[in-house]
Design a protein around this motif. Structure first.
Motif, PDB file in Angstrom:
ATOM      1  N   LYS A  27      -0.647   9.073   2.666  1.00 43.01           N
ATOM      2  CA  LYS A  27      -2.080   9.262   2.899  1.00 43.01           C
ATOM      3  C   LYS A  27      -2.542   8.852   4.291  1.00 43.01           C
ATOM      4  O   LYS A  27      -3.682   9.117   4.660  1.00 43.01           O
ATOM      5  CB  LYS A  27      -2.881   8.462   1.855  1.00 43.01           C
ATOM      6  N   THR A  28      -1.661   8.209   5.055  1.00 41.03           N
ATOM      7  CA  THR A  28      -2.109   7.612   6.315  1.00 41.03           C
ATOM      8  C   THR A  28      -1.246   8.059   7.486  1.00 41.03           C
ATOM      9  O   THR A  28      -0.016   7.980   7.433  1.00 41.03           O
ATOM     10  CB  THR A  28      -2.076   6.076   6.225  1.00 41.03           C
ATOM     11  N   LYS A  52      -5.842   8.289  10.696  1.00 38.20           N
ATOM     12  CA  LYS A  52      -6.331   9.294   9.755  1.00 38.20           C
ATOM     13  C   LYS A  52      -5.911   8.879   8.345  1.00 38.20           C
ATOM     14  O   LYS A  52      -4.724   8.688   8.073  1.00 38.20           O
ATOM     15  CB  LYS A  52      -5.766  10.679  10.085  1.00 38.20           C
ATOM     16  N   TRP A  53      -6.903   8.738   7.470  1.00 38.39           N
ATOM     17  CA  TRP A  53      -6.640   8.239   6.112  1.00 38.39           C
ATOM     18  C   TRP A  53      -7.161   9.254   5.102  1.00 38.39           C
ATOM     19  O   TRP A  53      -8.355   9.530   5.046  1.00 38.39           O
ATOM     20  CB  TRP A  53      -7.325   6.885   5.915  1.00 38.39           C
ATOM     21  N   LYS A  54      -6.235   9.820   4.327  1.00 39.07           N
ATOM     22  CA  LYS A  54      -6.614  10.747   3.261  1.00 39.07           C
ATOM     23  C   LYS A  54      -6.895   9.930   2.006  1.00 39.07           C
ATOM     24  O   LYS A  54      -5.990   9.646   1.211  1.00 39.07           O
ATOM     25  CB  LYS A  54      -5.496  11.759   3.011  1.00 39.07           C
ATOM     26  N   ILE A  55      -8.156   9.565   1.855  1.00 39.67           N
ATOM     27  CA  ILE A  55      -8.540   8.747   0.706  1.00 39.67           C
ATOM     28  C   ILE A  55      -8.234   9.486  -0.590  1.00 39.67           C
ATOM     29  O   ILE A  55      -7.793   8.899  -1.581  1.00 39.67           O
ATOM     30  CB  ILE A  55     -10.035   8.386   0.802  1.00 39.67           C
ATOM     31  N   SER A  56      -8.456  10.782  -0.576  1.00 35.57           N
ATOM     32  CA  SER A  56      -8.143  11.658  -1.693  1.00 35.57           C
ATOM     33  C   SER A  56      -7.906  13.045  -1.130  1.00 35.57           C
ATOM     34  O   SER A  56      -8.148  13.271   0.068  1.00 35.57           O
ATOM     35  CB  SER A  56      -9.301  11.674  -2.697  1.00 35.57           C
ATOM     36  N   LEU A  63     -11.223  13.952   0.503  1.00 36.27           N
ATOM     37  CA  LEU A  63     -11.928  13.083   1.449  1.00 36.27           C
ATOM     38  C   LEU A  63     -10.954  12.516   2.472  1.00 36.27           C
ATOM     39  O   LEU A  63      -9.971  11.878   2.116  1.00 36.27           O
ATOM     40  CB  LEU A  63     -12.625  11.946   0.707  1.00 36.27           C
ATOM     41  N   ILE A  64     -11.257  12.762   3.740  1.00 38.14           N
ATOM     42  CA  ILE A  64     -10.403  12.327   4.849  1.00 38.14           C
ATOM     43  C   ILE A  64     -11.271  11.610   5.880  1.00 38.14           C
ATOM     44  O   ILE A  64     -12.352  12.094   6.226  1.00 38.14           O
ATOM     45  CB  ILE A  64      -9.702  13.529   5.517  1.00 38.14           C
ATOM     46  N   THR A  65     -10.797  10.466   6.351  1.00 37.91           N
ATOM     47  CA  THR A  65     -11.532   9.743   7.396  1.00 37.91           C
ATOM     48  C   THR A  65     -10.678   9.645   8.651  1.00 37.91           C
ATOM     49  O   THR A  65      -9.447   9.580   8.589  1.00 37.91           O
ATOM     50  CB  THR A  65     -11.921   8.325   6.948  1.00 37.91           C
ATOM     51  N   ALA A 125     -15.777  11.521   9.000  1.00 39.82           N
ATOM     52  CA  ALA A 125     -15.290  11.817   7.649  1.00 39.82           C
ATOM     53  C   ALA A 125     -15.379  13.309   7.389  1.00 39.82           C
ATOM     54  O   ALA A 125     -16.302  13.996   7.856  1.00 39.82           O
ATOM     55  CB  ALA A 125     -16.101  11.052   6.615  1.00 39.82           C
ATOM     56  N   TYR A 173     -15.217  16.018   4.093  1.00 41.54           N
ATOM     57  CA  TYR A 173     -15.236  16.167   2.640  1.00 41.54           C
ATOM     58  C   TYR A 173     -14.969  17.628   2.307  1.00 41.54           C
ATOM     59  O   TYR A 173     -15.638  18.528   2.835  1.00 41.54           O
ATOM     60  CB  TYR A 173     -16.579  15.726   2.077  1.00 41.54           C
TER      61      TYR A 173
END
Length: 802
Positions: free
Chosen positions: A441-442, A492-496, A499-501, A541, A543
């Motif tokens: 995810k990261t 870059k963090w793919k929370i789900s 949702l990506i930040t 972010a 979405y």
């Protein structure tokens, strides 16, 4: 006789299959890259074959009367007949399943990523569109982007404006190397035309601050040019392109050729372009103030004004340009690539048209005003490594050297003194970029940059009658230096899956050392010195509620370090005003917010909407100044008011960008609209004035048809009005480049043009292009431009790819 017949049958049985025509199809991406393992399929015959590593497949045995279906994971399925294939020279380009969502871009984080994962607005201009529109210069190429506005002071120019910012508040990047140097000015610049438009494989425009990744200057946006690159092949292969173009409005004669040689481990591409432009003809239907009723020339050594028999012909705008490029790449294995590149661009003298039309008491002020040959050279060594370690998965090292040369030459009307000021910049840049997948995810991106600029500047005046010369004040401090280093990181963090930040941080430090020459002016200091740091960051972010919907928001900061142009320049920016050095400067900071959405409906109807706001603190701008207590000094024989670049206060820009595409195969309807407003506030005067580089509302609308090798594009470009009250003060002082309203004040009228471009491609790689720009022969000038735009212009081009 029977023996002869049997022998003939025997010969045919063995040789006819060999003599039979072999038909191969190549499947490519929009970036002209081969797509291996694509399926080529016929439903009725049941035949199916996969493409090889070069995207090639043998379809000799397929039924010529049945259409083919070509499939590739992540791309739209393509159904095509043999007739259509032949018209396309058996090359098929597949479109990403959702082009707007899955497009691969580099400018978002310096590594190739899907655009749907980047919380910023990025627009790409593809090679196919560049080849079809066939722009004259790289500045004209940028106009193909829906949200870039181009200003011109002369035909050999082009200064981009993005979101209310321009010149040294925008960053030019070529193959990952920053083109901005220490003398990029706040006035309009034309360095972008040094880039060969015929060499561009793709251009990406990043809207909004890009300082976290690219450092100083990237406040309004980044224009990232990717030039043609060599690619490797399992067997030796030769490919190339030759094209020519003629345009009637400026009698353009252009030619280009490139040749690519490919091996398994070595590859090379060579490119050459030459363009020659005569004086540009404007339209007829518009403000009469733009017409060139007369022009100045020198007859028998005497400056003379002549009547122009063709007032629409903008006398003294002609110029020419030459470009070349050479790249050599070596790939010892699939994970290791080394590439050397050499770029060279040189123009002829370029007349500064707006200065040549300026008058005082009905007499021309200048007999001559021209830029000397503009030279740009870049040598680059790039190393890319893929190797999974604890520190990185991919590494990219980029070393470059650039040489810039430009000069300004002017002579007053009926004066025998020609002034020449020449600048030369040697620019060295080193960047290293890493990316590392920390988990599923990261992703981590980080890197470092260092650049050094050395500036040489000379001033000479020469008597054109006896050739005697003497030194004068140079434009910049000679032997001045500016350097900078920076460190950045992006997470870059793919929370789900939806949702990506993206979070990023950068620290930069810059230094200036500019020795001032007091031979002509008694400056209060001996050197202009600066040494400061800048910290900026961003958080955004994305979405993805549906596969076809992207919502994004981004908060970011950008900065621009004062450069040698800001700190040490001495020059008359406009008649009667002289800019002097000021070392008491701090960086200007931009605080920006973006909110946008991209969505598509059944892969046919696509929308893109972006709303932005930027607050620029400590804004650098020209303001009244004193030199040794004096508010006016003599400069080049003219009493001139003293000004200097200063941190004046703040500026605000806000607006909306909208674009839409409706695919109705074989038709496509598309359009874009831009609206923005900007003000500048002085802390001392507490007054609000319009920001100089905010253009009026503008946009375009296209109807495109493409089928069986034929394509046409009927389109319109439109531009709103800027009234006298909306003009920035510096623009009001240049009334000679504007139209006149009912009250006698300068203003920029609205305008609209109708245009047509068309192309037909034969199966042998030959194609022909025909276009008509400004069909209604509208007489107009884009906002802030000192030269009128092209009148009715017929364009003919021929291309041959092999």
């Amino acid at each position: 006789m029977k023996k002869i017949i049997i022998f003939f049958i025997f010969i045919c049985a063995f040789h006819c299959p060999i003599l039979a025509q072999i038909i191969q199809v190549q499947v490519l991406s929009e970036k002209n890259q081969p797509l291996p393992y694509s399926q080529v399929y016929q439903k009725k015959s049941g035949l199916s074959v996969l493409t090889d590593v070069n995207g090639m497949a043998d379809i000799s045995q397929f039924d010529k009367n049945e259409s083919l279906e070509i499939r590739q994971l992540g791309y739209n399925k393509k159904k095509i007949s043999f007739t259509e294939l032949a018209a396309l020279n058996f090359k098929v380009v597949l479109i990403l399943a959702d082009q707007m969502m899955n497009e691969l871009v580099v400018s978002g984080n310096r590594w190739e990523q899907q655009s749907k994962e980047i919380p910023a607005k990025i627009e790409s201009i593809k090679a196919a569109e560049i080849n079809f529109q066939n722009p004259q210069t790289a500045a004209d190429l940028l106009q193909l982007a829906n949200h870039v506005y181009i200003q011109k002071s002369q035909m050999g120019g082009g200064s981009p404006m993005i979101r209310g910012f321009a010149t040294n508040r925008l960053l030019l990047v070529v193959d990952g190397v920053r083109m901005n140097n220490a003398i990029f000015r706040s006035g309009n610049i034309q360095n972008v035309i040094s880039i060969d438009a015929q060499n561009i494989e793709e251009t990406e425009v990043l809207f909004g601050p890009g300082s976290v990744l690219y450092g100083s200057d990237a406040i309004g946006g980044v224009m990232d040019f990717h030039t043609l690159s060599p690619h490797f092949n399992e067997e030796f292969k030769v490919e190339g392109l030759v094209n020519t173009r003629f345009s009637s409005a400026n009698q353009e004669k252009s030619g280009h050729a490139d040749v690519q040689l490919s091996w398994k481990k070595w590859a090379s591409i060579s490119s050459f372009s030459y363009s020659n432009y005569s004086d540009l003809k404007m339209g007829k239907n518009g403000p009469q103030e733009y017409l060139r009723d007369s022009f100045q020339t020198t007859l028998n050594g005497i400056d003379t004004t002549l009547i122009n028999p063709e007032p629409e012909l903008q006398k003294r705008t002609a110029y020419s340009q030459f470009n070349m490029m050479q790249k050599i790449a070596y790939q010892p294995n699939k994970s290791n690539t080394i590439q050397y590149a050499f770029h060279y661009g040189k123009s002829s003298d370029i007349p500064r048209y707006d200065r040549l039309t300026e008058k005082s008491n009905d007499q021309y002020k200048n007999a001559e005003w021209y830029y000397g040959p503009q030279i740009w050279q870049m040598q680059q060594l790039k190393w890319t490594l893929t190797d999974t370690t604890q520190l990185y998965d991919h590494l990219k090292l980029n070393l470059s050297y650039q040489y810039f040369e430009e000069s300004r030459n002017d002579r007053r009307y009926q004066s025998n003194i020609l002034r020449n000021r020449t600048e030369r910049v040697n620019a060295y840049t080193a960047t290293i970029d890493f990316d590392k997948k920390l988990s599923k995810k990261t992703d981590l991106f980080y890197g470092a940059e260092y650049w050094l600029n050395k500036v040489n500047s000379k001033g000479i005046e020469k008597n054109i009658n006896n050739e005697n010369s003497s030194p004068i004040q140079s434009r910049y401090p000679n032997n001045s230096i500016m350097d900078s280093y920076g460190l950045y990181t992006l997470l870059k963090w793919k929370i789900s899956p939806k949702l990506i930040t993206n979070t990023a941080l950068r620290f930069s430090h810059f230094r200036i050392d500019a020795p001032l020459n007091s031979d002509f002016f008694n400056f209060p200091i001996e050197r202009a010195e600066l040494s400061k740091g800048a910290l900026n960051g961003s958080i955004g972010a994305v979405y993805l509620p549906l596969p076809t919907v992207k919502l994004y928001s981004n908060l970011s900061t950008g900065f621009r370090a004062p450069n040698i142009d800001d700190v040490g320049k001495v020059f008359d920016s406009e008649p009667g005003i002289v800019i002097v050095p000021n070392a008491d400067l701090a960086p200007e900071y931009a605080y920006s917010a973006d909110l946008g959405t991209t969505f598509s409906i059944q892969n046919q109807l696509k929308f893109d909407v972006s709303i932005f706001y930027t607050y620029l603190n400590n804004a650098l701008a020209r303001r009244d100044f004193h030199l040794n207590g004096e508010d006016s000094i003599m400069y080049d024989g003219t009493l001139s008011k003293v000004e200097a670049i200063q941190n004046i206060g703040f500026a605000e820009v806000y607006g909306v960008q909208v674009s839409a595409v409706w695919n109705l195969n074989p038709f496509k309807i598309s359009g874009a609209y831009n609206w923005q407003q900007g003000i500048e506030t002085d802390d001392n005067e507490l007054t609000n004035v319009p920001l100089r580089h905010v253009p009026p509302s503008y946009g375009n609308a296209h109807v495109t048809y493409s089928n069986n090798g034929f394509k046409f594009d009927l389109y319109t470009l439109f531009n709103g009005e800027i009234s006298f009250a909306q003009l920035a003060p510096s623009e009001r002082n240049k009334a000679y480049i504007y139209a006149t309203d009912d009250r006698g004040n300068p203003y920029s009228p609205s305008w609209i043009t109708l245009n047509l471009k068309s192309e037909y491609r034969w199966k042998n790689g030959l194609s022909a292009q025909f276009g008509v720009e400004n069909i209604t022969n509208k007489l107009y000038r884009p906002y802030s431009s000192g030269i009128s735009a092209v009148g009715r212009n017929f364009i003919i081009g021929m291309n041959w790819s092999f």
